[in-house]
Scaffold this motif. Structure first.
Motif, PDB file in Angstrom:
ATOM      1  N   UNK A  72      41.274  30.571  44.001  1.00 35.27           N
ATOM      2  CA  UNK A  72      40.164  31.487  43.716  1.00 35.27           C
ATOM      3  C   UNK A  72      40.688  32.845  43.259  1.00 35.27           C
ATOM      4  N   UNK A  73      41.715  33.339  43.963  1.00 37.16           N
ATOM      5  CA  UNK A  73      42.311  34.617  43.572  1.00 37.16           C
ATOM      6  C   UNK A  73      42.830  34.549  42.137  1.00 37.16           C
ATOM      7  N   UNK A  74      43.520  33.474  41.791  1.00 42.67           N
ATOM      8  CA  UNK A  74      44.134  33.334  40.464  1.00 42.67           C
ATOM      9  C   UNK A  74      43.093  33.292  39.361  1.00 42.67           C
ATOM     10  N   UNK A  75      42.077  32.466  39.544  1.00 41.21           N
ATOM     11  CA  UNK A  75      41.060  32.298  38.496  1.00 41.21           C
ATOM     12  C   UNK A  75      40.229  33.563  38.329  1.00 41.21           C
ATOM     13  N   UNK A  76      39.788  34.153  39.434  1.00 35.56           N
ATOM     14  CA  UNK A  76      38.954  35.348  39.327  1.00 35.56           C
ATOM     15  C   UNK A  76      39.745  36.549  38.827  1.00 35.56           C
ATOM     16  N   UNK A  77      41.022  36.634  39.163  1.00 34.37           N
ATOM     17  CA  UNK A  77      41.853  37.714  38.621  1.00 34.37           C
ATOM     18  C   UNK A  77      41.955  37.603  37.099  1.00 34.37           C
ATOM     19  N   UNK A  78      42.055  36.388  36.605  1.00 37.77           N
ATOM     20  CA  UNK A  78      42.078  36.205  35.148  1.00 37.77           C
ATOM     21  C   UNK A  78      40.758  36.643  34.524  1.00 37.77           C
ATOM     22  N   UNK A  79      39.652  36.376  35.220  1.00 35.82           N
ATOM     23  CA  UNK A  79      38.350  36.815  34.706  1.00 35.82           C
ATOM     24  C   UNK A  79      38.291  38.336  34.603  1.00 35.82           C
ATOM     25  N   UNK A  80      38.833  39.036  35.607  1.00 34.95           N
ATOM     26  CA  UNK A  80      38.863  40.492  35.549  1.00 34.95           C
ATOM     27  C   UNK A  80      39.821  40.975  34.457  1.00 34.95           C
ATOM     28  N   UNK A  81      40.976  40.333  34.366  1.00 36.35           N
ATOM     29  CA  UNK A  81      41.969  40.760  33.377  1.00 36.35           C
ATOM     30  C   UNK A  81      41.470  40.563  31.947  1.00 36.35           C
ATOM     31  N   UNK A  82      40.711  39.490  31.712  1.00 36.64           N
ATOM     32  CA  UNK A  82      40.170  39.216  30.374  1.00 36.64           C
ATOM     33  C   UNK A  82      38.810  39.873  30.143  1.00 36.64           C
ATOM     34  N   UNK A  83      38.414  40.770  31.047  1.00 39.37           N
ATOM     35  CA  UNK A  83      37.174  41.558  30.939  1.00 39.37           C
ATOM     36  C   UNK A  83      35.906  40.696  31.008  1.00 39.37           C
ATOM     37  N   UNK A  84      36.036  39.456  31.481  1.00 42.93           N
ATOM     38  CA  UNK A  84      34.843  38.626  31.625  1.00 42.93           C
ATOM     39  C   UNK A  84      33.947  39.156  32.746  1.00 42.93           C
ATOM     40  N   UNK A  85      34.556  39.671  33.800  1.00 37.33           N
ATOM     41  CA  UNK A  85      33.783  40.231  34.898  1.00 37.33           C
ATOM     42  C   UNK A  85      33.102  41.531  34.465  1.00 37.33           C
ATOM     43  N   UNK A  86      33.744  42.295  33.614  1.00 31.97           N
ATOM     44  CA  UNK A  86      33.122  43.527  33.111  1.00 31.97           C
ATOM     45  C   UNK A  86      31.858  43.198  32.332  1.00 31.97           C
ATOM     46  N   UNK A  87      31.941  42.177  31.504  1.00 30.10           N
ATOM     47  CA  UNK A  87      30.773  41.738  30.747  1.00 30.10           C
ATOM     48  C   UNK A  87      29.682  41.247  31.697  1.00 30.10           C
ATOM     49  N   UNK A  88      30.111  40.540  32.732  1.00 26.86           N
ATOM     50  CA  UNK A  88      29.169  40.021  33.723  1.00 26.86           C
ATOM     51  C   UNK A  88      28.414  41.162  34.406  1.00 26.86           C
TER      52      UNK A  88
END
Length: 369
Positions: A72-88
């Protein structure tokens, strides 16, 4: 929803890879350890592969917890790094929307951990101890080789010589046994037949049709006696492991029925393992926060620190329950509750990345969202 299916799919593939890597590393480390112990004679050589298997089963709950947490840490960190969470977040959605897919991934892990820790692990621990003891006994008897003098026994060492021996049945023919007593006398026994066998907690040798000599070397006062049957105790405390004698091997149902603090502590630990899967899965959501502008992955270090604090806290409370300082139910919930409250605070904070720590803490204390 599409994002949930994709998220769970990515978590699953990541979990498979992480589990395999952790398993290979830990099993290789344990294999080297067991081989070293086998070389020094502390573990039977034939038992190494089986003990690795039993040890792997016993380690499975911790492996599953780490796998779910790291995935979970690995996948969600990638989401933050690729700005997917920012868009979310900029779309008006909250991090709380990720809790449901996280639980869809974590709950099966929690159920599997509960099954292994409560049902399979005690059995594996018991079988591991039993198997190691049986092979140790068998290996000790296998030292008896026809035509070779061997010394067996720690408390009462004796020199054995046999003409023929079957390690599986324990039957031997034409035996010579020599023992030196504390007073300096020596005992020598000749027998046509013998049988090595287990009698309760003792391993004994039954000799038939032979002669017994006893006396001081160099003097003519040797005593000679013939016998039809004689029994020698080779070693004691060699009984097979009783699963009810060790807290790690006792069945979970017996733990529920016992009032002993040591068993209550073990029960608390087994119940805490599946609960920790869910709590750590939730904790991974805010701990995966990553600021792409800084380029530093401090969140990974913080996540490791949280895991260590959590596990050490559970171990500390287990010791308190084991020593009788706190009751079972008081020891079961505090650490999980503390971590859950920490999750609520961190989630509120990471849901509003621009807000300061003080602002989030104040709003949380006042009950505002």
């Amino acid at each position: 929803m599409i994002y949930q299916r994709q998220f769970i799919k990515e978590l699953s593939w990541t979990a498979v890879g992480i589990f395999v890597v952790l398993l290979v590393v830990l099993v290789a480390t344990q294999a080297i350890n067991l081989l070293g112990r086998a070389a020094s004679g502390r573990v039977a050589i034939d038992a190494v592969s089986a003990l690795i298997g039993f040890w792997t089963i016993g380690l499975t709950p911790v492996l599953l917890i780490l796998t779910a947490y790291i995935s979970i840490i690995t996948v969600l960190t990638r989401y933050w790094r690729d700005s997917e969470m920012v868009i979310w977040l900029s779309s008006g959605l909250s991090l709380k929307n990720w809790i449901i897919p996280l639980m869809k991934f974590a709950i099966p892990f929690a159920v599997l951990v509960a099954i292994v820790s409560m049902l399979i692990q005690p059995w594996a621990e018991w079988r591991s101890r039993e198997f190691a003891e049986l092979l140790k006994q068998k290996q000790e008897m296998s030292l008896l080789e026809p035509g070779v003098f061997r010394e067996i026994g720690k408390n009462h060492p004796r020199v054995y010589f046999i003409e023929s021996f079957d390690p599986d049945s324990g039957l031997a023919r034409n035996l010579f046994v020599r023992e030196k007593e504390k007073n300096g006398k020596e005992t020598t026994i000749f027998a046509k037949k013998g049988e090595f066998k287990q009698d309760g907690e003792k391993r004994i040798l039954t000799l038939e049709d032979g002669f017994h000599y006893n006396g001081l070397p160099g003097q003519a006062n040797y005593q000679r006696a013939s016998f039809q049957k004689m029994t020698l105790v080779i070693s004691v405390n060699t009984t097979v492991i009783d699963p009810k004698q060790n807290r790690h091997t006792i069945p979970t149902t017996a733990l529920f029925a016992s009032d002993k603090p040591i068993y209550k502590a073990e029960l608390m630990w087994r119940l805490s393992l599946p609960i920790s899967v869910v709590i750590l899965a939730l904790m991974a959501l805010p701990l995966s926060y990553f600021n792409p502008r800084t380029g530093h992955t401090y969140n990974i270090l913080i996540a490791i620190a949280v895991f260590l604090i959590y596990q050490n806290g559970l171990t500390f409370i287990r010791d308190l329950v084991e020593n009788g300082h706190i009751p079972f139910w008081l020891g079961l919930f505090p650490m999980h509750l503390i971590m859950f409250l920490l999750f609520v605070f961190l989630l509120r904070w990471r849901d509003r990345p621009s807000a300061s720590f003080k602002t989030i803490f104040t709003s949380l204390m006042k009950g505002r969202s």
